[in-house]
Design an enzyme around this catalytic site. Structure first.
Site, PDB file in Angstrom:
ATOM      1  N   ASP A  17      22.722  68.991  18.412  1.00 44.60           N
ATOM      2  CA  ASP A  17      22.284  70.376  18.214  1.00 44.60           C
ATOM      3  C   ASP A  17      22.388  70.802  16.756  1.00 44.60           C
ATOM      4  OD1 ASP A  17      21.547  70.923  20.785  1.00 44.60           O
ATOM      5  OD2 ASP A  17      23.519  71.686  21.382  1.00 44.60           O
TER       6      ASP A  17
ATOM      7  N   TYR B 170      32.622  60.913  19.707  1.00 46.07           N
ATOM      8  CA  TYR B 170      32.482  62.196  19.010  1.00 46.07           C
ATOM      9  C   TYR B 170      33.844  62.617  18.446  1.00 46.07           C
ATOM     10  CZ  TYR B 170      27.755  63.467  20.561  1.00 46.07           C
ATOM     11  OH  TYR B 170      26.398  63.528  20.747  1.00 46.07           O
TER      12      TYR B 170
END
Lengths: 247, 247
Positions: free
Chosen positions: A59, A117
């Site tokens: 995003d 992540y």
């Protein structure tokens, strides 16, 4: 000279980018996106406009230390020149780390075994950390590190996703999950076989509530079991990094 | 409430900033500088436009993890509100880390006992390091770490300065000097009682020649003794950090 002559070749890219300079990974009309910039650079370099497949979307604001993508070329191109050639045409905020030729069985998304992540909290509001970490000096990171283990393993992570992208199953396996101190930072590292939409940001957001003393490990487990994604706040994007994709 | 009523007060600021967003520290007409932005924020907050004295100037591109400055106010102002008030008016790329009231004997420049700079080399051309470190993957950092010790101590550093700013003496004492590995980075740390103009960038630039195998420790000593600043290249600004000022 190592010129490879083939009718078609598949190329695997490792790509880093600064998230806040783009409207996310995925190409969109009238928006500056990483995939869009890559396509433009590839066209300038090779004359071709292939489909560029990433390991997954990121995003707006989310950084990549090492995103992976692949594409096919219909004409031969010297593989050694792809990294430097793309970096020449790309903006500085996108850098190609490597470009190698791979077998056609390689797929950036489907061949991935796991992804890692990192969500970075900062205890200093230094200007150099702005847009790269979440300034959160007052959280109880000890409690957060203790509680987060609850989410390890194979679970239905429905509680930790935002709606907005289709998925066959909401079960994912988290192989590794830790929160460790590194200088001015606390780094939440999550390794999983796959991630639901906003999964890491919802884990980070809920973990912040633990750090604020509003939730404990039992409460975190209860939220996981509830599958209720209204109970998990989404932490800001600018502190999230796609660290690596493992094949 | 801790409102201090005084006719005049001296305030010490600790300031961080992202160097490449400004034309250096020093205020200049028609240019966006750190001192200029600070003055504007101070005027918005207090209505006053005092002289802001920094510990020293930094050039365009040079970052500050912790620059120090002081200024005087003629009217009382609640000290506790200065940090948050300035941060409200300042751009995100300048952050006030602390604001405390100090005795009038304190002077950001003249009271400083030493300053610490860091020059950061990167072995990865990751997009997130662009404008924050010098990408130099092929240097022999072992040799550089070994040779740099030659510059430690009290010397005439004429060879390691650019002309363009007045100074009474070109003798400076380097208290500490080291090059150490930190993840993807090699950090050159220099602690000295003062720095000549471009001194760290010229040390870094010359050290790069050592890392390229074009110079050894003896050659470095010879350059120091020669006092010839035409022999020392200036390394790029964007990898230089003012780390701290010690009082």
């Amino acid at each position: 000279m190592d010129i490879i002559l083939v009718v078609s070749m598949r190329v695997k890219l490792e790509i880093s980018y600064v998230g806040d300079e783009f409207c996310g990974w995925q190409i969109q009309p009238e928006r500056r996106t990483v995939q869009g910039e890559l396509l433009r650079a590839l066209k300038s370099l090779t004359g071709e406009e292939p489909i560029i497949t990433g390991s997954g979307r990121t995003d707006t604001g989310v950084h990549a230390l090492c995103q992976v993508a692949h594409f096919d070329l219909t004409r031969n191109f010297e593989i050694k020149k792809i990294k430097s050639g793309l970096n020449f045409y790309l903006p500085q905020s996108i850098r190609i780390l490597s470009a190698i030729e791979v077998d056609e069985s390689f797929h950036a998304r489907f061949s991935a075994k796991s992804k890692t992540y990192a969500y970075v909290f900062s205890t200093s509001d230094n200007a150099l950390y702005v847009s790269r970490a979440l300034y959160a000096p007052d959280l109880d990171y000890g409690k957060m590190a203790e509680a987060v283990g609850v989410l390890k393993g194979k679970h239905d992570f429905s509680a930790f996703r935002s709606l907005g992208s289709d998925t066959k199953t909401t079960v994912r396996e988290i192989f590794d999950l830790s929160l460790t101190a590194r200088g001015d930072f606390f780094v939440l590292k999550v390794v999983a076989d796959g991630f639901l939409y906003n999964m890491v940001r919802k884990i980070a957001g809920t973990l912040i509530r633990v750090g604020e003393g509003k939730l404990d490990a039992d409460g975190l487990r209860e939220i996981l079991l509830s599958k209720d994604n209204a109970r998990t706040p989404v932490a800001p994007a600018h502190a999230l990094y796609l660290s690596s994709v493992e094949y």
